[in-house]
Design an enzyme around this catalytic site. Structure first.
Site, PDB file in Angstrom:
ATOM      1  N   HIS A 233       0.852  -1.194   0.000  1.00 42.69           N
ATOM      2  CA  HIS A 233       0.000   0.000   0.000  1.00 42.69           C
ATOM      3  C   HIS A 233       0.890   1.247   0.000  1.00 42.69           C
ATOM      4  O   HIS A 233       1.869   1.300   0.747  1.00 42.69           O
ATOM      5  CB  HIS A 233      -0.870  -0.032   1.268  1.00 42.69           C
ATOM      6  CG  HIS A 233      -1.931   1.004   1.339  1.00 42.69           C
ATOM      7  ND1 HIS A 233      -1.667   2.309   1.651  1.00 42.69           N
ATOM      8  CD2 HIS A 233      -3.271   0.923   1.135  1.00 42.69           C
ATOM      9  CE1 HIS A 233      -2.804   2.994   1.651  1.00 42.69           C
ATOM     10  NE2 HIS A 233      -3.798   2.175   1.335  1.00 42.69           N
ATOM     11  N   CYS A 271      -3.833   2.318  -4.484  1.00 42.53           N
ATOM     12  CA  CYS A 271      -4.725   3.172  -3.692  1.00 42.53           C
ATOM     13  C   CYS A 271      -4.720   4.572  -4.292  1.00 42.53           C
ATOM     14  O   CYS A 271      -3.780   5.347  -4.086  1.00 42.53           O
ATOM     15  CB  CYS A 271      -4.270   3.193  -2.237  1.00 42.53           C
ATOM     16  SG  CYS A 271      -5.336   4.241  -1.233  1.00 42.53           S
ATOM     17  N   HIS A 298      -7.784   0.232  -4.040  1.00 47.53           N
ATOM     18  CA  HIS A 298      -8.633   1.080  -3.197  1.00 47.53           C
ATOM     19  C   HIS A 298      -9.049   2.244  -4.072  1.00 47.53           C
ATOM     20  O   HIS A 298      -8.177   2.983  -4.546  1.00 47.53           O
ATOM     21  CB  HIS A 298      -7.846   1.669  -2.027  1.00 47.53           C
ATOM     22  CG  HIS A 298      -7.428   0.685  -0.985  1.00 47.53           C
ATOM     23  ND1 HIS A 298      -6.606   1.036   0.073  1.00 47.53           N
ATOM     24  CD2 HIS A 298      -7.742  -0.621  -0.801  1.00 47.53           C
ATOM     25  CE1 HIS A 298      -6.426  -0.023   0.853  1.00 47.53           C
ATOM     26  NE2 HIS A 298      -7.093  -1.031   0.347  1.00 47.53           N
ATOM     27  N   ASP A 351     -12.940   2.967  -1.107  1.00 48.66           N
ATOM     28  CA  ASP A 351     -12.067   3.300   0.017  1.00 48.66           C
ATOM     29  C   ASP A 351     -12.594   4.571   0.655  1.00 48.66           C
ATOM     30  O   ASP A 351     -12.473   5.643   0.081  1.00 48.66           O
ATOM     31  CB  ASP A 351     -10.660   3.516  -0.525  1.00 48.66           C
ATOM     32  CG  ASP A 351      -9.634   3.612   0.578  1.00 48.66           C
ATOM     33  OD1 ASP A 351      -9.910   3.151   1.689  1.00 48.66           O
ATOM     34  OD2 ASP A 351      -8.549   4.164   0.316  1.00 48.66           O
ATOM     35  N   HIS A 352     -13.140   4.457   1.797  1.00 47.39           N
ATOM     36  CA  HIS A 352     -13.729   5.575   2.538  1.00 47.39           C
ATOM     37  C   HIS A 352     -14.999   6.068   1.831  1.00 47.39           C
ATOM     38  O   HIS A 352     -15.239   5.784   0.663  1.00 47.39           O
ATOM     39  CB  HIS A 352     -12.772   6.764   2.696  1.00 47.39           C
ATOM     40  CG  HIS A 352     -11.422   6.364   3.209  1.00 47.39           C
ATOM     41  ND1 HIS A 352     -10.381   7.234   3.292  1.00 47.39           N
ATOM     42  CD2 HIS A 352     -10.968   5.173   3.696  1.00 47.39           C
ATOM     43  CE1 HIS A 352      -9.317   6.608   3.788  1.00 47.39           C
ATOM     44  NE2 HIS A 352      -9.656   5.359   4.037  1.00 47.39           N
ATOM     45  N   TYR A 368     -15.215   5.000   7.330  1.00 47.54           N
ATOM     46  CA  TYR A 368     -15.738   3.661   7.045  1.00 47.54           C
ATOM     47  C   TYR A 368     -17.211   3.499   7.428  1.00 47.54           C
ATOM     48  O   TYR A 368     -17.630   2.462   7.934  1.00 47.54           O
ATOM     49  CB  TYR A 368     -14.854   2.601   7.727  1.00 47.54           C
ATOM     50  CG  TYR A 368     -13.523   2.463   7.024  1.00 47.54           C
ATOM     51  CD1 TYR A 368     -13.385   1.594   5.932  1.00 47.54           C
ATOM     52  CD2 TYR A 368     -12.426   3.226   7.382  1.00 47.54           C
ATOM     53  CE1 TYR A 368     -12.192   1.484   5.252  1.00 47.54           C
ATOM     54  CE2 TYR A 368     -11.213   3.128   6.706  1.00 47.54           C
ATOM     55  CZ  TYR A 368     -11.108   2.252   5.645  1.00 47.54           C
ATOM     56  OH  TYR A 368      -9.921   2.144   4.966  1.00 47.54           O
TER      57      TYR A 368
HETATM   58  C1  DNO Z   1      -6.931   3.677   5.240  1.00 46.70           C
HETATM   59  C2  DNO Z   1      -6.248   2.509   4.794  1.00 46.70           C
HETATM   60  C3  DNO Z   1      -4.954   2.190   5.520  1.00 46.70           C
HETATM   61  C4  DNO Z   1      -4.456   0.915   4.986  1.00 46.70           C
HETATM   62  C5  DNO Z   1      -3.170   0.431   5.513  1.00 46.70           C
HETATM   63  C6  DNO Z   1      -2.671  -0.638   4.595  1.00 46.70           C
HETATM   64  O1  DNO Z   1      -8.075   3.784   5.074  1.00 46.70           O
HETATM   65  O2  DNO Z   1      -6.116   2.516   3.435  1.00 46.70           O
HETATM   66  O3  DNO Z   1      -5.187   1.993   6.855  1.00 46.70           O
HETATM   67  O4  DNO Z   1      -5.359  -0.054   5.313  1.00 46.70           O
HETATM   68  O5  DNO Z   1      -2.262   1.434   5.607  1.00 46.70           O
HETATM   69  O6  DNO Z   1      -1.703  -1.373   5.200  1.00 46.70           O
END
Ligand code: DNO
Length: 392
Positions: A233, A271, A298, A351-352, A368
């Site tokens: 990530h 991401c 993500h 993601d979010h 989340y």
């Molecule tokens: C936030 C996430 C991070 C991610 C970690 C991956 O929303 O994308 O917490 O899970 O950094 O290891």
């Protein structure tokens, strides 16, 4: 792409039954209580998998197996923790969970300064405001020599900002920055973070990258031998915080990491929102360049401000070309299908999401919430439906 959803386990305010209603079919989770670098037990992994399957879902991705600080600092006890990491990879593979996300950020994981930024359409978004961050670093935390890391105009603005903050606002800012957001692996108080920062004083980006590569040289052959894809990530945000090295922030970083350990098991969690604050990270080009290593994505968007600041915008309304990224990943899936691969699908997760509607009054994990993420997923699903015929 496989539509997945991050679930923090039984204590998550969003239940597996609710996730089922969003249309996601895959779960992204970890044994979130196991932070200290020990190997995960086979029994707990199987139990978690069965719980997910009982709800009619599959455990598609592990996010994350934390990387112990001794590994990041390459201290003498690192070997023990690398062995435990390898063991966890083997246990997960045996349980059939073969996509593993992790990060290599020192001291702080993903970082924001505001969890309730009023979003343009109402509701609340997560935000990173550099002026606030500098105010915290220089004037609240008082990290030694912190002021040397920032240009004069930013310091002036940070001082002005600090003078406006009430004691409660300072406490909230501190907790937002250092107390650990959901999924972050490290939680600090003020003395604790200063001590941790001091541990990293002697290590620069070159040394830190060497430690990452030493770790990958150990674990990737194990992952490859059991059919696991490791997905690194990016740093969030993709630049140094607290003067710490960050080495997974842009295409050049990933190139160096892949050149050192070329196995395709050495992959990416693509991401978009983490890479996005750097305008030089051209996401569609990066997705194309590293397509065969994108084993997980993500998807979220951001609107950039000054000096690296940003807020998390609606999934299709920010500065990032999410449609272009999705198009590139669908094309990569087509390529994998043409190779006859059964594992051609790339898991994605929204993601979010914004804090919206009924969720505003509920207990949620920042970023989340249920409704905001469901909205994001629905928008992403629409983009996929519109593009899929190109790659049928
Ligand atoms: C936030 C996430 C991070 C991610 C970690 C991956 O929303 O994308 O917490 O899970 O950094 O290891």
């Amino acid at each position: 792409m496989l539509q997945t959803w991050r679930w923090y386990g039984p204590s998550d305010p969003v239940s597996l039954e609710q996730i089922k209603q969003t249309g996601a079919t895959g779960i992204v989770t970890a044994l979130h209580d196991t932070y200290e670098g020990q190997a995960w037990s086979e029994e707990s992994v199987i139990q978690r998998r069965e719980e997910i399957e009982a709800a009619g879902l599959v455990w598609a991705v592990v996010e994350s197996i934390p990387v112990h600080t001794s590994i990041k600092l390459a201290t003498p006890e690192a070997g023990k923790y690398i062995d435990a990491y390898k063991e966890t990879i083997r246990i997960l593979a045996k349980a059939g969970v073969k996509t593993i996300c992790y990060n290599f950020m020192p001291v702080v994981d993903w970082t924001r300064t505001d969890l309730y930024y009023p979003a343009p359409n109402g509701g609340f978004a997560l935000r990173f405001e550099m002026v606030d961050f500098v105010a915290y670093d220089v004037l609240v935390l008082k990290r030694p020599n912190a002021a040397d890391d920032y240009p004069a105009d930013l310091l002036t603005r940070a001082k002005a900002r600090f003078s406006e903050l009430s004691a409660i606002q300072i406490t909230t800012l501190e907790q937002t920055i250092i107390a650990g957001l959901p999924g972050a692996e490290l939680f600090h108080d003020r003395p604790g973070i200063l001590a941790k920062l001091a541990d990293y004083a002697a290590i620069d980006s070159v040394g830190f990258r060497d430690n990452l590569i030493a770790f990958l040289t150990e674990i990737i052959p194990v992952a490859e031998s059991v059919g696991v894809n490791m997905c690194l990530h990016p740093d969030d945000p993709p630049f140094s915080l607290f003067g710490l090295p960050r080495v997974v922030s842009n295409a050049e970083d990933y190139r160096a990491i892949f050149a050192a350990v070329p196995s395709l098991s050495n992959g990416i969690t693509f991401c978009t929102g983490s890479l996005g604050p750097l305008a030089d990270n051209h996401l569609v080009a990066m997705a194309g360049e590293f397509a065969d290593r994108v084993h997980f994505t993500h998807l979220r968007n951001i609107k950039r401000g000054e000096n690296g600041s940003f807020f998390e915008s609606d999934h299709l309304a920010g500065d990032l070309d999410l449609v272009g990224v999705i198009d590139t990943l669908l094309k990569e899936e087509q390529r994998r299908r043409q190779q006859g691969r059964s594992d051609w699908q790339i898991p994605l997760r929204p993601d979010h999401g914004h804090l919206l509607l009924d969720d505003i009054e509920k207990k949620t994990n920042p970023g989340y919430s249920l409704i905001g993420r469901m909205k994001g997923l629905a928008e992403i699903r629409g983009v996929m439906a519109a593009l899929e015929s190109k790659y049928a």
